[in-house]
Write an enzyme that holds these catalytic residues in place. Structure first.
Site, PDB file in Angstrom:
ATOM      1  N   HIS A 390       5.426  15.385  46.605  1.00 29.86           N
ATOM      2  CA  HIS A 390       4.823  13.787  46.688  1.00 29.86           C
ATOM      3  C   HIS A 390       4.784  13.197  47.761  1.00 29.86           C
ATOM      4  O   HIS A 390       4.006  12.701  48.125  1.00 29.86           O
ATOM      5  CB  HIS A 390       6.012  13.112  45.858  1.00 29.86           C
ATOM      6  CG  HIS A 390       5.713  11.829  45.410  1.00 29.86           C
ATOM      7  ND1 HIS A 390       4.915  11.589  44.263  1.00 29.86           N
ATOM      8  CD2 HIS A 390       5.734  10.526  46.154  1.00 29.86           C
ATOM      9  CE1 HIS A 390       4.902  10.004  44.294  1.00 29.86           C
ATOM     10  NE2 HIS A 390       5.363   9.449  45.059  1.00 29.86           N
ATOM     11  N   GLU A 632     -18.505  31.923  49.678  1.00 31.33           N
ATOM     12  CA  GLU A 632     -17.575  32.027  50.598  1.00 31.33           C
ATOM     13  C   GLU A 632     -16.732  33.530  50.505  1.00 31.33           C
ATOM     14  O   GLU A 632     -15.805  33.718  51.073  1.00 31.33           O
ATOM     15  CB  GLU A 632     -16.432  30.914  50.213  1.00 31.33           C
ATOM     16  CG  GLU A 632     -16.100  30.842  48.867  1.00 31.33           C
ATOM     17  CD  GLU A 632     -15.447  29.391  48.341  1.00 31.33           C
ATOM     18  OE1 GLU A 632     -14.516  29.098  49.434  1.00 31.33           O
ATOM     19  OE2 GLU A 632     -15.380  29.191  47.423  1.00 31.33           O
ATOM     20  N   ASP A 656     -13.213  30.147  54.717  1.00 30.55           N
ATOM     21  CA  ASP A 656     -12.938  31.191  53.786  1.00 30.55           C
ATOM     22  C   ASP A 656     -13.841  32.498  54.104  1.00 30.55           C
ATOM     23  O   ASP A 656     -13.480  33.628  54.095  1.00 30.55           O
ATOM     24  CB  ASP A 656     -12.884  31.151  52.234  1.00 30.55           C
ATOM     25  CG  ASP A 656     -11.534  30.335  51.897  1.00 30.55           C
ATOM     26  OD1 ASP A 656     -10.592  30.509  52.431  1.00 30.55           O
ATOM     27  OD2 ASP A 656     -11.709  29.775  50.748  1.00 30.55           O
ATOM     28  N   CYS A 703     -19.957  23.565  54.520  1.00 27.01           N
ATOM     29  CA  CYS A 703     -18.575  22.684  54.452  1.00 27.01           C
ATOM     30  C   CYS A 703     -17.465  23.664  55.113  1.00 27.01           C
ATOM     31  O   CYS A 703     -17.486  24.811  54.690  1.00 27.01           O
ATOM     32  CB  CYS A 703     -18.277  22.633  53.092  1.00 27.01           C
ATOM     33  SG  CYS A 703     -19.724  21.823  51.808  1.00 27.01           S
TER      34      CYS A 703
END
Length: 780
Positions: A390, A632, A656, A703
């Site tokens: 969190h 990827e 990746d 990306c």
């Protein structure tokens, strides 16, 4: 159509109902009492004749009526039905809200004479879910036909979410009660020796970057050990006095918990605040309270009794097989620390920051993030290695540089000593030499000045000197990323990582929640394109409520689209939400980690099914959403020409792809040197993908971090790739570079690079080309 006044009334009733549920928890002492009070409350607020709650039995197959307002009370515990049986069983099986008028006409309708129910003209069933498993159904029925609005259904769904949380917490406590808690005799406490060595030597420690950035400031060290380090055994205590102290502390802590819930709900979401329902349940649990009083009756002080009982609970949680349940130990730490503070009359140590600085802690609990002044947190250093905790997600949302997995940080970093936090590299410099501070300050000042200098490019297009348009879009994962993207002039979103919102929740978000989130993102970009990638979990991205198998190499195992295709309902729900949101602006739908033709065709089939499902429900959606494949893995590179015939665009995940092509984990320092974006195999792969896309007249968007390197960007423009998605702060400087590039020159240099077999030669060629670019004055 309801009037505005009526809608305001609905919202008020919904909010007050949620607040009253918290009050019910404070007054109820077991699950049956709690749910009985809740159905009474909901029936009253919803103005319904019946509100019933069915809960799943231990066989995980049977739903049994456990509480009702409006039906025959004698039916409680007697009426049951299987998952999929009747309307209630259908709601549990489908895990979706079902709202009907004239329910007796539905083919799944079943009448139960035991309940004494009449033929009601309205039925609403809302599933209670835990980690995407149905654990019950909340049922609303009315004698007079009523058309429940979307707002009413949304409110009832939120109430069902709270009820599910209560049921799960109650069952968790039951499991703890049945667990044989160890009750060893207390060992003699070890006094911690003070560290008298005022080591002022510069020191560098390292961890893992959770959110990039650089911060310089004094260390705010929080060393809590959940508050019990100094609690020792006491003799000759007055049990009655200690019991009164304990009861008073319990009352204070319950009130504080309600305050924390309200504060977090205001700052974040109701789902984030739901963790405090767990705390309320524990603070009211008879088994927990009896254990505390039993320790006091045995002659222990209230603080020592709390220390022992909390320790036993944490040990019990730690021995549970379910990883999700093991993580609930943090809740016991949180509760125990706040109870102790009220028992001793002291504020929780270290939570009130006296000055801005670098926060250093073993871990941060939910209440910490509710209490802390975020304006004073310049950076964050955590010993825990929980990337999806969190506190870490909150740091990302607030743009706070953070480093995690820093072993021994609390003991190694001295309070108030000057610290440089370089979250770009995962390095922490304690008491650095003045020249190091000056250098970092100079770098930060240069960065800020450069950002200001380039700010005039914000609204200008990215185009080469020979007027070739280059699209620079942003990678985003949280709503807070939107403003950063807009400030830096991003032309939309090239990659929206949808897994991050999943990580902030206790269970899979439903379709409506996802729709509202995606709608917000799309509307924020006001007509600019948004590419939404479907859920990409696995590897280092896990969900606390979704069990993953143990794998020797999870990065090459069950992850990403492979998980989605085996969990069709979750997958289709997300796709439906995206199609619904696409009515609000231009959206592209991207499928990650595609490795063969069967996968992309299966994804397209689910899109078709999602559209049909929305049509059947009469829900509006966009029928013209382009579909894309993320390239990827090497297999996708080799079949790119075939994949290009199946999709509308490619997204190239270079991070990746490079590590898979070169068998080099980019996070492994041992093989770091092998991770080379300019390796000939990478260059040839990019060239092949660009060629395959051109042949089918589809677009390609890169990306990944490769696009942030000016040399690599130059090479990719030369390969004919004109769309990039990257971290938004890089956009201004890259836009300035692009305006200096001639695309024909870049194409010629890239062609030479493709003929070279050595990455050093490729790099030298590109470096020389970029160094030789003409200067381009800023238009401001």
């Amino acid at each position: 159509m309801k009037s505005t006044q009526s809608k305001k009334s609905d919202r008020h009733l919904g909010l007050s109902t949620l607040q009253d549920i918290s009050a019910i928890i404070l007054k109820s002492h077991d699950l049956n009492e709690t749910i009985t009070n809740i159905v009474d409350l909901v029936a009253q607020r919803a103005k319904s004749d019946v509100c019933s709650l069915y809960l799943l039995d231990n066989d995980n197959l049977t739903l049994t009526l456990r509480a009702t307002k409006g039906l025959d009370k004698a039916a409680i515990g007697k009426v049951s039905l299987k998952i999929g049986e009747g309307l209630t069983g259908t709601v549990a099986a489908d895990k979706q809200v079902l709202a009907l008028q004239e329910p007796q006409n539905h083919p799944a309708y079943r009448y139960f004479s035991e309940t004494g129910e009449e033929k009601f003209h309205t039925f609403v069933g809302i599933p209670l879910l835990d980690r995407n498993h149905a654990i019950g159904v909340l049922v609303i029925q009315t004698r007079i036909a009523h058309d429940f609005t979307e707002e009413e259904l949304a409110t009832l769904s939120t109430i069902a979410f709270q009820v599910a949380s209560i049921v799960v917490n109650a069952r968790l406590l039951d499991a703890i009660d049945q667990f044989q808690l160890p009750m060893p005799e207390p060992a003699e406490p070890q006094q911690e020796s003070a560290d008298t060595d005022s080591d002022t030597q510069p020191q560098t420690i390292r961890g893992k970057s959770a959110y990039p950035g650089v911060a310089i400031g004094p260390a705010n060290v929080i060393d809590q050990k959940y508050g019990f380090a100094d609690i020792l055994e006491e003799c000759n205590v007055d049990p009655e006095h200690e019991s009164r102290l304990l009861d008073k502390a319990l009352r204070q802590t319950r009130i504080q918990t309600l305050y924390l819930e309200k504060r977090v709900a205001e700052k974040l979401t109701q789902e984030d605040a739901a963790i405090f329902h767990t705390h309320l349940m524990i603070l009211e649990d008879r088994g927990f309270i009896d254990r505390l009083h039993s320790k006091i009756d045995a002659g222990h002080s209230a603080p020592y009794a709390l220390k022992k009982v909390i320790g036993d609970y944490i040990d019990a949680f730690g021995q549970m097989e379910d990883a999700y349940l093991r993580e609930r130990a943090a809740d016991m730490e949180d509760i125990g620390r706040r109870l102790l503070a009220n028992l001793t009359g002291k504020a929780t140590d270290g939570l009130h920051l006296n000055h801005p600085g670098i926060l250093v802690a073993k871990r941060l609990l939910p209440s910490d993030m509710a209490i802390l002044d975020h304006e004073k947190i310049q950076g964050m250093v955590l010993e825990s290695n929980e990337a999806n905790a969190h506190s870490v997600i909150m740091a990302k949302a607030l743009g706070i540089p953070a480093v995690i997995g820093v072993k021994g940080a609390v003991s190694l970093i001295q309070p108030d000593v000057t610290v440089i936090l370089d979250a770009n590299t995962g390095s922490i410099y304690q008491n650095p030499h003045p020249t190091v501070i000056e250098e970092y300050q100079r770098l930060e000042q240069d960065r800020q000045q450069e950002q200001e200098r380039l700010s005039c490019l914000r609204d200008l297009p990215a185009e080469t000197s020979d007027r070739v348009k280059i699209n620079l879009r942003a990678n985003i994962g949280l709503v807070s990323d939107v403003s950063v993207a807009q400030q830096n002039g991003a032309e939309g979103v090239g990659l929206y990582r949808t897994e991050f919102p999943y990580m902030t929740r206790k269970s899979f978000p439903d379709r409506q929640d996802q729709y509202l989130l995606y709608k917000r993102i799309i509307q924020e970009f006001d007509g600019l394109p948004v590419t939404i990638r479907t859920l990409d979990i696995g590897g280092d991205k896990v969900l606390p409520y979704f069990a993953m198998p143990n794998e020797d190499n999870p990065f090459m195992g069950w992850r990403s689209v492979r998980i989605s295709l085996e969990n069709r309902q979750i997958f289709q729900t997300q796709i439906e939400a995206i199609l619904m949101a696409a009515l609000h602006g231009p959206v592209k739908l991207l499928f990650p980690m595609i490795s063969n033709m069967e996968e992309i065709r299966a994804c397209k089939q689910i899109v078709t099914a999602a559209k049909q499902s929305l049509r059947d429900e009469g829900i509006p959606f966009s029928d013209k959403v382009p579909l894309g494949a993320m390239i990827e893995v090497p297999a996708a590179v080799r079949i790119a020409r075939h994949l290009a015939k199946e999709v509308d665009f490619f997204a190239l995940g270079t991070n990746d792809l490079i590590q898979y092509l070169l068998a080099a984990d980019r996070s492994n320092s041992k093989v770091e040197k092998y991770y080379d974006p300019l390796h000939p195999a990478v260059m040839l792969s990019l060239h092949g993908i660009a060629e395959a896309a051109r042949e089918q007249n589809i677009s390609v968007c890169v990306c990944g971090e490769m696009a942030t390197d000016p040399i690599c960007l130059f090479a990719m423009i030369g390969l004919g790739i004109h769309e990039f998605s990257l971290s938004a702060p890089y956009i201004p400087q890259l836009k300035h570079l692009i305006r200096r590039i001639n695309s024909e020159q870049a194409q010629a240099v890239a062609s030479q690079a493709l003929d070279k077999a050595d990455s050093h030669e490729i790099r030298s060629l590109l470096e020389a080309a970029v160094a030789g670019l003409p200067e381009s004055p800023l238009p401001c």
